[in-house]
Design a protein around this motif. Structure first.
Motif, PDB file in Angstrom:
ATOM      1  N   ASP A  79       5.813  20.473  -7.403  1.00  0.00           N
ATOM      2  CA  ASP A  79       4.978  21.523  -7.984  1.00  0.00           C
ATOM      3  C   ASP A  79       3.645  21.608  -7.267  1.00  0.00           C
ATOM      4  O   ASP A  79       3.122  22.701  -7.005  1.00  0.00           O
ATOM      5  CB  ASP A  79       4.740  21.247  -9.479  1.00  0.00           C
ATOM      6  N   LYS A  80       3.100  20.430  -6.957  1.00  0.00           N
ATOM      7  CA  LYS A  80       1.828  20.395  -6.254  1.00  0.00           C
ATOM      8  C   LYS A  80       1.971  21.027  -4.875  1.00  0.00           C
ATOM      9  O   LYS A  80       1.108  21.785  -4.424  1.00  0.00           O
ATOM     10  CB  LYS A  80       1.333  18.949  -6.134  1.00  0.00           C
ATOM     11  N   GLN A  81       3.085  20.720  -4.209  1.00  0.00           N
ATOM     12  CA  GLN A  81       3.333  21.276  -2.885  1.00  0.00           C
ATOM     13  C   GLN A  81       3.489  22.795  -2.950  1.00  0.00           C
ATOM     14  O   GLN A  81       3.022  23.519  -2.072  1.00  0.00           O
ATOM     15  CB  GLN A  81       4.591  20.657  -2.268  1.00  0.00           C
ATOM     16  N   LYS A  82       4.153  23.253  -4.026  1.00  0.00           N
ATOM     17  CA  LYS A  82       4.297  24.698  -4.193  1.00  0.00           C
ATOM     18  C   LYS A  82       2.941  25.359  -4.336  1.00  0.00           C
ATOM     19  O   LYS A  82       2.707  26.437  -3.804  1.00  0.00           O
ATOM     20  CB  LYS A  82       5.169  24.991  -5.419  1.00  0.00           C
ATOM     21  N   GLU A  83       2.057  24.716  -5.100  1.00  0.00           N
ATOM     22  CA  GLU A  83       0.721  25.274  -5.257  1.00  0.00           C
ATOM     23  C   GLU A  83      -0.012  25.310  -3.919  1.00  0.00           C
ATOM     24  O   GLU A  83      -0.728  26.256  -3.627  1.00  0.00           O
ATOM     25  CB  GLU A  83      -0.085  24.450  -6.272  1.00  0.00           C
ATOM     26  N   ILE A  84       0.200  24.254  -3.102  1.00  0.00           N
ATOM     27  CA  ILE A  84      -0.420  24.236  -1.777  1.00  0.00           C
ATOM     28  C   ILE A  84       0.142  25.359  -0.934  1.00  0.00           C
ATOM     29  O   ILE A  84      -0.584  26.058  -0.232  1.00  0.00           O
ATOM     30  CB  ILE A  84      -0.187  22.866  -1.103  1.00  0.00           C
ATOM     31  N   ASP A  85       1.477  25.559  -1.022  1.00  0.00           N
ATOM     32  CA  ASP A  85       2.109  26.617  -0.251  1.00  0.00           C
ATOM     33  C   ASP A  85       1.619  27.994  -0.666  1.00  0.00           C
ATOM     34  O   ASP A  85       1.653  28.937   0.120  1.00  0.00           O
ATOM     35  CB  ASP A  85       3.630  26.543  -0.404  1.00  0.00           C
ATOM     36  N   LYS A  86       1.167  28.112  -1.908  1.00  0.00           N
ATOM     37  CA  LYS A  86       0.648  29.386  -2.386  1.00  0.00           C
ATOM     38  C   LYS A  86      -0.801  29.593  -1.970  1.00  0.00           C
ATOM     39  O   LYS A  86      -1.397  30.617  -2.272  1.00  0.00           O
ATOM     40  CB  LYS A  86       0.770  29.457  -3.914  1.00  0.00           C
ATOM     41  N   HIS A  87      -1.345  28.605  -1.294  1.00  0.00           N
ATOM     42  CA  HIS A  87      -2.707  28.690  -0.752  1.00  0.00           C
ATOM     43  C   HIS A  87      -3.743  28.973  -1.841  1.00  0.00           C
ATOM     44  O   HIS A  87      -4.555  29.874  -1.723  1.00  0.00           O
ATOM     45  CB  HIS A  87      -2.778  29.740   0.347  1.00  0.00           C
ATOM     46  N   ILE A  88      -3.666  28.162  -2.882  1.00  0.00           N
ATOM     47  CA  ILE A  88      -4.639  28.258  -3.964  1.00  0.00           C
ATOM     48  C   ILE A  88      -5.590  27.073  -3.869  1.00  0.00           C
ATOM     49  O   ILE A  88      -5.166  25.924  -3.926  1.00  0.00           O
ATOM     50  CB  ILE A  88      -3.937  28.272  -5.330  1.00  0.00           C
ATOM     51  N   ALA A  89      -6.858  27.360  -3.702  1.00  0.00           N
ATOM     52  CA  ALA A  89      -7.846  26.292  -3.619  1.00  0.00           C
ATOM     53  C   ALA A  89      -8.249  25.814  -5.012  1.00  0.00           C
ATOM     54  O   ALA A  89      -8.391  24.623  -5.259  1.00  0.00           O
ATOM     55  CB  ALA A  89      -9.079  26.768  -2.851  1.00  0.00           C
ATOM     56  N   LYS A  90      -8.385  26.769  -5.927  1.00  0.00           N
ATOM     57  CA  LYS A  90      -8.768  26.441  -7.305  1.00  0.00           C
ATOM     58  C   LYS A  90      -8.591  27.683  -8.166  1.00  0.00           C
ATOM     59  O   LYS A  90      -8.288  28.772  -7.666  1.00  0.00           O
ATOM     60  CB  LYS A  90     -10.227  25.968  -7.375  1.00  0.00           C
ATOM     61  N   VAL A  91      -8.764  27.506  -9.453  1.00  0.00           N
ATOM     62  CA  VAL A  91      -8.730  28.626 -10.394  1.00  0.00           C
ATOM     63  C   VAL A  91     -10.102  28.736 -11.044  1.00  0.00           C
ATOM     64  O   VAL A  91     -10.622  27.757 -11.583  1.00  0.00           O
ATOM     65  CB  VAL A  91      -7.651  28.421 -11.474  1.00  0.00           C
TER      66      VAL A  91
END
Length: 293
Positions: A79-91
């Motif tokens: 899941d963390k990798q998916k978030e990285i792949d989505k190029h999200i730095a923060k919310v």
């Protein structure tokens, strides 16, 4: 006298024989005790085996727990990798917007849910050598160099095919977008503004990778209107932009996906590979990446 002596010997013999055989009750007690000891011994064996089995079960349960924990850790990592792949730095806590971590990339993806980092200004802004609608020196003429080079090639090919294009609006700063959005809200209302104008920070123009394009023969009255689709320039752009790495960012009939109404004039540089796939599949950038935010 002799008879008495013989009888005495006979009685003594019987007595000794009885002593050797022992008490029958004693023999029974000994047998019962032996039987009990054997039963206890027999019972002690399965107890040991049961204990071992319980230890094995506990060990197995522990192993299963460890495997489950490892699986959970693996899932979290995925899941963390998916978030990285989505190029999200923060919310952003105040807005709920996802801040992208690759604003300089041609593959940067911004929309109503994804915003550029605060204060972002793209590097390598240059003025492409094409016809411009805006006055000389206007920031609207600028694009990131990779997009500017591609735009020059696109305009040159259009010119060779007898299609006249003009660049209307490229790079737009956060401050300028804020003015445009607030003006749209004031003049046409929030609902209308959100259909056609991006909130500051979420505009593709701020990336330096988008350009609004018009026909060279258009007047100010028809500039950046959906009727551009019906012109030769609009039709040519829709069919050829992908060959130069551009897409029609907000295509017709996809407003439920992109969040914006149809804009046949708004092209966005993403590179030839992505642009070609999006064109061939007739999809949006949202559908290409496979997620909305």
């Amino acid at each position: 006298m002799q008879k008495i002596y013989i009888a005495s010997i006979f009685l003594i013999g019987l007595f000794l024989t009885a002593c050797q055989q022992g008490d029958p009750n004693t023999n029974i007690d000994e047998k019962e005790q032996t039987t009990q000891q054997e039963q206890q011994a027999d019972q002690s064996v399965p107890k040991k085996e049961t204990a071992k089995t319980e230890e094995q079960d506990n060990a197995s349960d522990g192993s299963n727990d460890n495997e489950s924990a490892k699986a959970d850790d693996s899932t979290n990592e995925e899941d963390k990798q998916k978030e990285i792949d989505k190029h999200i730095a923060k919310v952003e806590k105040s807005t709920g917007l996802h801040v992208v971590d690759n604003p300089e990339s041609p593959e940067v993806y911004v929309n109503k849910q994804r915003t550029l980092p605060e204060g972002y200004v793209p590097p390598n802004l240059v003025v492409p050598d094409v016809s411009h609608y805006s006055s000389e020196g206007s920031p609207k003429r600028q694009l990131q160099k990779v997009a500017a080079d591609a735009l020059e090639q696109l305009f040159a090919e259009a010119d060779q095919q007898g299609i006249g294009l003009v660049a209307v609006s490229g790079y737009r700063s956060y401050e300028r977008q804020k003015q445009i959005y607030e003006s749209a809200v004031a003049n046409k209302g929030q609902e209308h503004a959100d259909k056609f104008s991006a909130r500051p920070g979420t505009s593709e123009h701020q990336t330096g990778l988008a350009m609004d394009v018009a026909s060279a023969t258009e007047t100010a009255a028809t500039l950046l209107e959906q009727s551009f689709k019906q012109t030769d320039a609009g039709a040519w752009l829709a069919e050829n932009a992908h060959n130069f790495g551009f897409i029609i960012r907000y295509p017709e009939g996809k407003n439920e996906i992109t969040g914006y109404n149809y804009e046949p004039w708004h092209i966005r540089y993403v590179g030839k590979e992505i642009a070609t796939e999006i064109y061939n599949k007739d999809i949006t950038l949202e559908e290409y990446f496979g997620y909305d935010y």
